[in-house]
Design an enzyme around this catalytic site. Structure first.
Site, mmCIF file in Angstrom:
data_model
loop_
_atom_site.group_PDB
_atom_site.id
_atom_site.type_symbol
_atom_site.label_atom_id
_atom_site.label_comp_id
_atom_site.label_asym_id
_atom_site.label_seq_id
_atom_site.Cartn_x
_atom_site.Cartn_y
_atom_site.Cartn_z
ATOM 1 C CG ASP A 9 -2.109 -0.870 1.107
ATOM 2 O OD1 ASP A 9 -2.461 -1.221 -0.026
ATOM 3 O OD2 ASP A 9 -2.692 -1.226 2.145
ATOM 4 C CG ASP A 11 -2.661 6.651 0.196
ATOM 5 O OD1 ASP A 11 -2.023 7.691 0.017
ATOM 6 O OD2 ASP A 11 -3.345 6.098 -0.686
#
Length: 220
Positions: A9, A11
């Site tokens: 990921d 964020d």
């Protein structure tokens, strides 16, 4: 089996509100140094991979453009697999419209095959009303991601899932969400780098320096 490829990921793992998190830059550098295939994933469909690369560079993280996989890219790939040369009415920004153009889709307000909802900061009553009416007339409803809110320096802002709920309330039709946590996005990312789930690792939690050191040791 040894880990040959990595998905992570963006964020909350690499950055938080455009600030690099501890260990993020070192982790990406280690992947490149050891020649590992990897993709950075984000549900944010506003920006193109080129835009996101520039943002990450400003945060001190050097990620090649081709190593960024967005919900917009996953959505475009999904729709291209469903209908070659299809058409869509899009509520979204350049990241989504560019991705759909790149797979050969026509963007139109007249009898589109799909209504595609993504992240944008420029929703209008007129555009949402048009989307509702097109869905009522038979266009299939697709959304890039189910996130109901997102962060900003001033506080939470409504995200794709919130506007999808509004349209669903008006039409009675729920969208098909392509982005995380739909496994489809992870599968499309693995396919993009010709990787297999048995030899891939997904990182979805915040890293620290000790974790990076341990992962780098495992790459050797």
């Amino acid at each position: 089996k040894p880990i040959e490829s990595w998905l992570t990921d963006m964020d909350g793992v690499l950055v938080h509100e455009e600030l690099a998190l501890p260990g993020a830059s070192e982790f990406i550098a280690a992947l490149q140094e050891h020649g590992r295939r990897f993709l950075v994933l984000t549900n944010n469909s506003i920006y193109t991979p080129r835009d996101l690369r520039a943002q990450l560079l400003l945060s001190g993280i050097d990620v090649p453009e081709e190593c960024i996989w967005t919900s917009a890219l996953a959505t475009a790939q999904f729709l291209a697999d469903q209908r070659t040369g299809g058409s869509a009415y899009v509520l979204g920004d350049v990241g989504l419209t560019s991705a759909l153009h790149d797979v050969g889709f026509v963007l139109t307000e007249r009898q589109p095959d799909y209504v595609v909802l993504g992240e944008t900061k420029t929703h209008s009553f007129e555009n949402i009303t048009r989307a509702i009416r097109l869905i009522e007339r038979g266009a299939r409803f697709i959304a890039t991601n189910p996130d109901s809110s997102g962060p900003s320096a001033e506080g939470s802002v409504p995200a794709c899932g919130s506007f999808a709920a509004l349209i669903t309330q008006a039409t009675g039709i729920r969208p098909y969400f392509v982005g995380k946590p739909n496994p489809l996005m992870m599968r499309s990312a693995l396919n993009a780098i010709d990787a297999h789930s048995e030899t891939a690792m997904m990182i979805g939690d915040r890293m620290d320096t000790d974790m990076v050191s341990g992962m780098e040791a495992g790459m050797r």
